[in-house]
Design a protein around this motif. Structure first.
Motif, PDB file in Angstrom:
ATOM      1  N   LEU A   1       1.408 -10.115   9.232  1.00 30.26           N
ATOM      2  CA  LEU A   1       0.549  -8.770   9.641  1.00 30.26           C
ATOM      3  C   LEU A   1       1.263  -7.539   9.187  1.00 30.26           C
ATOM      4  CD1 LEU A   1      -0.611  -9.514  13.411  1.00 30.26           C
ATOM      5  CD2 LEU A   1      -1.867  -9.277  11.295  1.00 30.26           C
ATOM      6  N   PRO A   2       2.484  -7.297   9.117  1.00 26.83           N
ATOM      7  CA  PRO A   2       3.140  -5.965   8.604  1.00 26.83           C
ATOM      8  C   PRO A   2       2.393  -5.813   7.283  1.00 26.83           C
ATOM      9  CG  PRO A   2       4.806  -7.283   9.777  1.00 26.83           C
ATOM     10  CD  PRO A   2       3.632  -8.306   9.510  1.00 26.83           C
TER      11      PRO A   2
ATOM     12  N   ALA B   1       3.664   4.196   5.722  1.00 26.98           N
ATOM     13  CA  ALA B   1       4.635   3.635   4.865  1.00 26.98           C
ATOM     14  C   ALA B   1       5.334   2.367   5.220  1.00 26.98           C
ATOM     15  CB  ALA B   1       5.599   5.147   4.965  1.00 26.98           C
ATOM     16  N   GLU B   2       5.555   2.134   6.366  1.00 25.60           N
ATOM     17  CA  GLU B   2       6.039   1.002   6.939  1.00 25.60           C
ATOM     18  C   GLU B   2       5.242  -0.145   6.512  1.00 25.60           C
ATOM     19  OE1 GLU B   2       7.642   2.800  10.877  1.00 25.60           O
ATOM     20  OE2 GLU B   2       7.668   0.619  10.826  1.00 25.60           O
ATOM     21  N   SER B   3       4.060  -0.139   6.616  1.00 27.08           N
ATOM     22  CA  SER B   3       2.981  -1.230   6.248  1.00 27.08           C
ATOM     23  C   SER B   3       3.169  -1.401   4.903  1.00 27.08           C
ATOM     24  CB  SER B   3       1.683  -0.897   6.739  1.00 27.08           C
ATOM     25  OG  SER B   3       1.432  -0.829   8.025  1.00 27.08           O
ATOM     26  N   VAL B   4       3.204  -0.340   3.947  1.00 28.72           N
ATOM     27  CA  VAL B   4       3.334  -0.537   2.596  1.00 28.72           C
ATOM     28  C   VAL B   4       4.358  -0.963   2.171  1.00 28.72           C
ATOM     29  CG1 VAL B   4       3.439   0.970   0.495  1.00 28.72           C
ATOM     30  CG2 VAL B   4       1.512   1.628   2.141  1.00 28.72           C
ATOM     31  N   ALA B   5       5.655  -0.816   2.977  1.00 27.75           N
ATOM     32  CA  ALA B   5       6.772  -1.415   2.521  1.00 27.75           C
ATOM     33  C   ALA B   5       6.623  -2.898   2.497  1.00 27.75           C
ATOM     34  CB  ALA B   5       7.889  -0.831   3.099  1.00 27.75           C
ATOM     35  N   ALA B   6       6.017  -3.397   3.591  1.00 28.71           N
ATOM     36  CA  ALA B   6       6.005  -4.855   3.618  1.00 28.71           C
ATOM     37  C   ALA B   6       4.918  -5.389   2.809  1.00 28.71           C
ATOM     38  CB  ALA B   6       5.386  -5.099   5.068  1.00 28.71           C
TER      39      ALA B   6
ATOM     40  N   THR C   1       6.632  -6.275  -0.695  1.00 26.31           N
ATOM     41  CA  THR C   1       7.267  -7.300  -0.729  1.00 26.31           C
ATOM     42  C   THR C   1       6.495  -8.754  -0.511  1.00 26.31           C
ATOM     43  OG1 THR C   1       7.954  -7.304   1.494  1.00 26.31           O
ATOM     44  CG2 THR C   1       9.401  -5.961  -0.303  1.00 26.31           C
ATOM     45  N   SER C   2       5.066  -8.544  -0.414  1.00 27.51           N
ATOM     46  CA  SER C   2       4.489  -9.649   0.073  1.00 27.51           C
ATOM     47  C   SER C   2       3.905 -10.251  -1.416  1.00 27.51           C
ATOM     48  CB  SER C   2       3.228  -9.141   0.711  1.00 27.51           C
ATOM     49  OG  SER C   2       2.121 -10.178   1.017  1.00 27.51           O
TER      50      SER C   2
END
Ligand code: GLU
Ligand code: MG
Length: 481
Positions: free
Chosen positions: A320-321, A430-435, A438-439
């Protein structure tokens, strides 16, 4: 607030499951000729019904519906050879500024919008117009790697190869304001209470015309009601295969907007129309099926989930992130995705828990095998539904392959539990994009060109709205979606 009705259960179980398999087949001369022949017949029928123009629509990576149109007599040509569109649409931001990405961007090149004739629909609230969703191809007939709709089709196909079908429906929430009042701040046409009969009386003709338009277009409405926020309404639609559900979402939003125009109303699907208030969600309902059997029932997992359904949901929950970079794609999404707004801001699941990102819905006992489904509440109405459904399928299938299990259930409001007990979903884009960055799951499923173009759009919008106050951010996005 959605409920599961007997009617919903019926539609969940009796409709055909999914669409025919699709890979990445190029458009051959034979296929072009077949399309032209079908379009000729369809165009003659539409013209006889008074249609003048056909809208070829697609949804960009910012979540905005974009269009080209042709006169109805050009439909045959468009069905075979498409209509030109610039690849740079893949890197448009919500304010129409244009960024660039590693594979896609820049002024050169041309793509072809090819209408899906299976979804060609005469528009009830735009007399003289018909609509069809478009897939995007290169001029040589190969599928454009940035085509979001084809990405969803590839993932449906990947599920099919495992014998699995998804059925899905996206709830539609929207806010209406008076069209002849200034845009900012919005002036609402009704001040009735949340879920109140007042609102229904104030906008009775508008809502009746909505039901009528949906019916004329063959869209099966399950329920329509006033929602919580000022001027807000919600409509839910019968579950379909994922591609059908995404197309239906686009058509439904266009229809609601068009009916609104005829009643002097302006429509917003923005995640946050008023900062500090309840936003517009785009909750995704889904169920997984094998050989016509709903895998949400009769299995050994929690609440009777079959192992594959549990693993699918666990795969999506874990991802989900990163998925929020697709399902809550705007910096403004995070003005909505907050605890205690029924937006599902925590990465957890619970039976009928409306504060969990994943809510299990068993359906009333005895209602029938079809009604059980799962709802992901954290996604909003700015999401491109094709990207979202494709990515959810990719994450879910990864869960199935890894035989993932769900973590322990969260039965209460996670906001009231000791901090850290239940993980909070990203609080900013920004936090979602960081996840997302790395996906491996999403990068591999989407392919580099699409994955990178989406990333560029997200980074572009983060920069665009850097330093905006919540009020400025809501105002800048309020009338874009
Ligand atoms: N409007 C809420 C949201 O932002 C959802 C309300 C509901 O549960 O229907 O998701
Ligand atoms: Mg709702």
């Amino acid at each position: 607030m959605s409920t599961t009705t007997a009617e919903q259960a019926e539609s969940w179980s009796s409709e055909q499951v999914g669409e025919p398999p699709f890979g990445d087949e190029p458009l051959t001369a034979e296929l072009r000729a077949e399309r032209a022949a079908r379009a000729r017949v369809a165009a003659a029928r539409l013209a006889a019904e008074g249609v003048e123009g056909v809208i070829l629509g697609w949804v960009d990576n910012a979540g905005l519906a974009r269009v080209k149109t042709v006169p109805v007599r050009r439909l045959e040509q468009a069905a075979a050879w498409g209509v030109g569109a610039a690849p740079s649409f893949d890197v448009f931001l919500v304010d129409d500024s244009i960024t660039t990405s590693r594979h896609i961007g820049g002024p050169a090149g041309d793509l072809r919008l090819i209408p899906d004739l299976g979804r060609l629909t005469r528009l009830a609230a735009q007399p003289g117009w018909a609509w069809a969703p478009a897939d995007r191809y290169a001029q040589d007939g190969t599928v454009h790697p940035g085509c979001q709709r084809r990405f969803a089709q590839r993932m449906i196909h990947a599920a099919r190869l495992r014998g699995l079908d998804l059925r899905a429906g996206i709830e539609i929430e929207w806010v209406v304001a008076l069209a002849d009042a200034p845009e900012q701040p919005p002036v609402y046409p009704t001040h009735g209470p949340a879920y109140g009969l007042h609102r229904l009386v104030d906008l009775s003709d508008y809502l009746r015309d909505l039901l009528h338009a949906f019916d004329e277009q063959g869209l099966s409405v399950l329920q329509l009601h006033p929602e919580y926020a000022p001027g807000q309404f919600e409509l839910s639609l019968a579950a379909q295969g994922p591609l059908g559900a995404a197309d239906t979402t686009v058509l439904a939003r266009q229809t609601i907007r068009a009916v609104g125009r005829r009643h002097g109303l302006r429509t917003s699907y923005a995640p946050a129309v008023e900062p500090g208030g309840v936003g517009n969600g785009g909750h995704l309902h889904l169920s997984l099926w094998r050989e016509g059997r709903n895998l949400a029932q009769g299995g050994p997992g929690p609440y009777g989930l079959n192992g594959e359904a549990e693993s699918f949901l666990a795969g999506v929950l874990a991802e989900l992130p990163a998925l929020l970079a697709l399902g809550a794609p705007s910096p403004a999404s995070y003005l909505r995705l907050l605890p205690q707004r029924w937006a599902g801001a925590f990465q957890c699941w619970g039976m009928e828990n409306r504060e969990a990102a994943l809510r299990l819905i068993p359906g009333p006992p005895g209602e029938g095998a079809g009604s059980a489904n799962a709802e992901f509440k954290c996604f909003d109405a700015a999401a491109n539904p094709y990207l979202l459904l494709g990515a959810v399928l990719a994450a879910g299938l990864t869960g199935v392959d890894a035989r993932r299990a769900l973590p322990a259930e969260t039965c209460d409001d996670p906001a009231l539990l000791p901090e850290g007990e239940v993980p909070r979903l990203p609080g900013t884009l920004a936090e979602s994009v960081a996840a997302y960055r790395t996906s491996g799951v999403l990068r591999e499923a989407m392919g580099d060109p699409l994955y990178e173009a989406v990333l560029a759009v997200r980074l572009g919008e983060i920069e665009l709205f850097a330093g905006h106050s919540p009020e400025q951010l809501a105002a800048a996005t309020r009338w874009r979606y």
